[in-house]
Design a protein around this motif. Sequence first.
Motif, PDB file in Angstrom:
ATOM      1  N   ILE A  40      -0.601 -24.230   9.937  1.00  0.00           N
ATOM      2  CA  ILE A  40       0.293 -23.190   9.428  1.00  0.00           C
ATOM      3  C   ILE A  40      -0.554 -22.168   8.684  1.00  0.00           C
ATOM      4  O   ILE A  40      -1.324 -22.533   7.795  1.00  0.00           O
ATOM      5  N   ASP A  41      -0.416 -20.897   9.034  1.00  0.00           N
ATOM      6  CA  ASP A  41      -1.151 -19.868   8.301  1.00  0.00           C
ATOM      7  C   ASP A  41      -0.558 -18.498   8.623  1.00  0.00           C
ATOM      8  O   ASP A  41      -0.740 -17.977   9.722  1.00  0.00           O
ATOM      9  N   ASN A  42       0.165 -17.931   7.675  1.00  0.00           N
ATOM     10  CA  ASN A  42       0.702 -16.582   7.884  1.00  0.00           C
ATOM     11  C   ASN A  42      -0.093 -15.544   7.096  1.00  0.00           C
ATOM     12  O   ASN A  42       0.406 -14.453   6.794  1.00  0.00           O
ATOM     13  N   THR A  43      -1.387 -15.896   6.792  1.00  0.00           N
ATOM     14  CA  THR A  43      -2.251 -14.966   6.057  1.00  0.00           C
ATOM     15  C   THR A  43      -3.368 -14.400   6.931  1.00  0.00           C
ATOM     16  O   THR A  43      -4.239 -13.695   6.419  1.00  0.00           O
ATOM     17  N   THR A  44      -3.367 -14.682   8.224  1.00  0.00           N
ATOM     18  CA  THR A  44      -4.395 -14.120   9.103  1.00  0.00           C
ATOM     19  C   THR A  44      -4.197 -12.620   9.240  1.00  0.00           C
ATOM     20  O   THR A  44      -3.107 -12.087   8.974  1.00  0.00           O
ATOM     21  N   GLU A  45      -5.204 -11.915   9.683  1.00  0.00           N
ATOM     22  CA  GLU A  45      -5.077 -10.469   9.862  1.00  0.00           C
ATOM     23  C   GLU A  45      -4.002 -10.135  10.885  1.00  0.00           C
ATOM     24  O   GLU A  45      -3.237  -9.169  10.712  1.00  0.00           O
ATOM     25  N   GLU A  46      -3.905 -10.932  11.941  1.00  0.00           N
ATOM     26  CA  GLU A  46      -2.865 -10.695  12.945  1.00  0.00           C
ATOM     27  C   GLU A  46      -1.478 -10.801  12.313  1.00  0.00           C
ATOM     28  O   GLU A  46      -0.607  -9.951  12.563  1.00  0.00           O
ATOM     29  N   GLU A  47      -1.277 -11.831  11.493  1.00  0.00           N
ATOM     30  CA  GLU A  47       0.014 -12.018  10.838  1.00  0.00           C
ATOM     31  C   GLU A  47       0.320 -10.887   9.859  1.00  0.00           C
ATOM     32  O   GLU A  47       1.410 -10.304   9.880  1.00  0.00           O
ATOM     33  N   ILE A  48      -0.647 -10.581   9.025  1.00  0.00           N
ATOM     34  CA  ILE A  48      -0.402  -9.590   7.988  1.00  0.00           C
ATOM     35  C   ILE A  48      -0.183  -8.200   8.586  1.00  0.00           C
ATOM     36  O   ILE A  48       0.719  -7.458   8.170  1.00  0.00           O
ATOM     37  N   ALA A  49      -0.973  -7.831   9.578  1.00  0.00           N
ATOM     38  CA  ALA A  49      -0.825  -6.508  10.197  1.00  0.00           C
ATOM     39  C   ALA A  49       0.549  -6.354  10.848  1.00  0.00           C
ATOM     40  O   ALA A  49       1.203  -5.306  10.716  1.00  0.00           O
ATOM     41  N   ALA A  50       1.000  -7.399  11.548  1.00  0.00           N
ATOM     42  CA  ALA A  50       2.312  -7.340  12.198  1.00  0.00           C
ATOM     43  C   ALA A  50       3.426  -7.307  11.162  1.00  0.00           C
ATOM     44  O   ALA A  50       4.419  -6.563  11.316  1.00  0.00           O
ATOM     45  N   TRP A  51       3.270  -8.082  10.093  1.00  0.00           N
ATOM     46  CA  TRP A  51       4.262  -8.094   9.011  1.00  0.00           C
ATOM     47  C   TRP A  51       4.334  -6.730   8.339  1.00  0.00           C
ATOM     48  O   TRP A  51       5.425  -6.217   8.047  1.00  0.00           O
ATOM     49  N   LEU A  52       3.187  -6.104   8.100  1.00  0.00           N
ATOM     50  CA  LEU A  52       3.165  -4.782   7.478  1.00  0.00           C
ATOM     51  C   LEU A  52       3.897  -3.747   8.338  1.00  0.00           C
ATOM     52  O   LEU A  52       4.568  -2.849   7.805  1.00  0.00           O
ATOM     53  N   ARG A  53       3.779  -3.869   9.637  1.00  0.00           N
ATOM     54  CA  ARG A  53       4.501  -2.938  10.519  1.00  0.00           C
ATOM     55  C   ARG A  53       6.005  -3.088  10.336  1.00  0.00           C
ATOM     56  O   ARG A  53       6.745  -2.089  10.343  1.00  0.00           O
ATOM     57  N   LEU A  54       6.472  -4.308  10.165  1.00  0.00           N
ATOM     58  CA  LEU A  54       7.903  -4.521   9.941  1.00  0.00           C
ATOM     59  C   LEU A  54       8.320  -4.028   8.564  1.00  0.00           C
ATOM     60  O   LEU A  54       9.414  -3.467   8.400  1.00  0.00           O
ATOM     61  N   VAL A  55       7.479  -4.245   7.565  1.00  0.00           N
ATOM     62  CA  VAL A  55       7.772  -3.734   6.225  1.00  0.00           C
ATOM     63  C   VAL A  55       7.950  -2.222   6.276  1.00  0.00           C
ATOM     64  O   VAL A  55       8.891  -1.657   5.703  1.00  0.00           O
ATOM     65  N   ASP A  56       7.080  -1.561   6.988  1.00  0.00           N
ATOM     66  CA  ASP A  56       7.144  -0.107   7.116  1.00  0.00           C
ATOM     67  C   ASP A  56       8.402   0.325   7.871  1.00  0.00           C
ATOM     68  O   ASP A  56       8.974   1.383   7.604  1.00  0.00           O
ATOM     69  N   GLU A  57       8.837  -0.501   8.797  1.00  0.00           N
ATOM     70  CA  GLU A  57      10.047  -0.198   9.570  1.00  0.00           C
ATOM     71  C   GLU A  57      11.308  -0.410   8.731  1.00  0.00           C
ATOM     72  O   GLU A  57      12.242   0.393   8.774  1.00  0.00           O
TER      73      GLU A  57
END
Length: 257
Positions: free
Chosen positions: A195-212
């Motif tokens: 389990i790891d939601n701190t990878t760059e892939e996770e964080i970058a995708a999450w940031l896109r949703l935050v911005d949305e």
Amino acid sequence: MTSLFHDIIFGPVRSRRLGLSLGVNLLPSHSKLCSFDCIYCECGWNAEHPGPRRFNSRRDVRSQLETALRRMVADAAPPDVITFAGNGEPTLHPEFEAVIGDTLALRDALCPEAKVSVLSNATQLHRDDVRRALLRVDNNILKLDSAFDATVQRINGPQNPAYTVRGTVELMKRFEGRMILQTMFLRGACNGAPIDNTTEEEIAAWLRLVDEIRPRQVMVYSLDRDTPCPTLEKVAREELQAIAARVEALGIPCSAV
């Protein structure tokens, strides 16, 4: 050790995010009722606490909340916030909107400086009554722990097989910023699965949703209490602060606790 809340009103406790918080539990007092089964839930696994779907009644909630608020005001220690949390997902309560109305009336009459907060996993946003109620509270705090359905399945265990991140994001956008987005960051393993939601892939995708979604605020945090899965690891404050800085670069305030 994980544990349930056995009272309708609990605390007050000093919340890392909200201040002196008086808790309200709308869920059954001796069982857990949630539309998620999160690997980090302080109440434990859903299966550990089975029981009847007996919500605390609107009348009892109002009566006990009034008693607690009057006592705190008399002691010159009113709460900073009245927080709906407890043994599962508070918005599952069939009279959630009416309970929120009662709570706001009590707050206005007894401690008008206090905020009303709801901690929700956002699974009931399809209900008009839930959306109306959440728009009335001071802090409409909605969970989104990953941008990826597979990660959400591992971390949050949605009980509805139709749950999707995209569907949740679309419903969050309907608040037009009148919400706070809350995300738990963690890593480790659970039941042998990484389990790891701190990878760059996770964080970058999450940031896109935050911005949305464009919430008025974001809260990022990590483990602070016992979890049902003992092999999870807390994310360092410095890492959380780095994530928060990336959120603030989007023009959205973000706290890291």
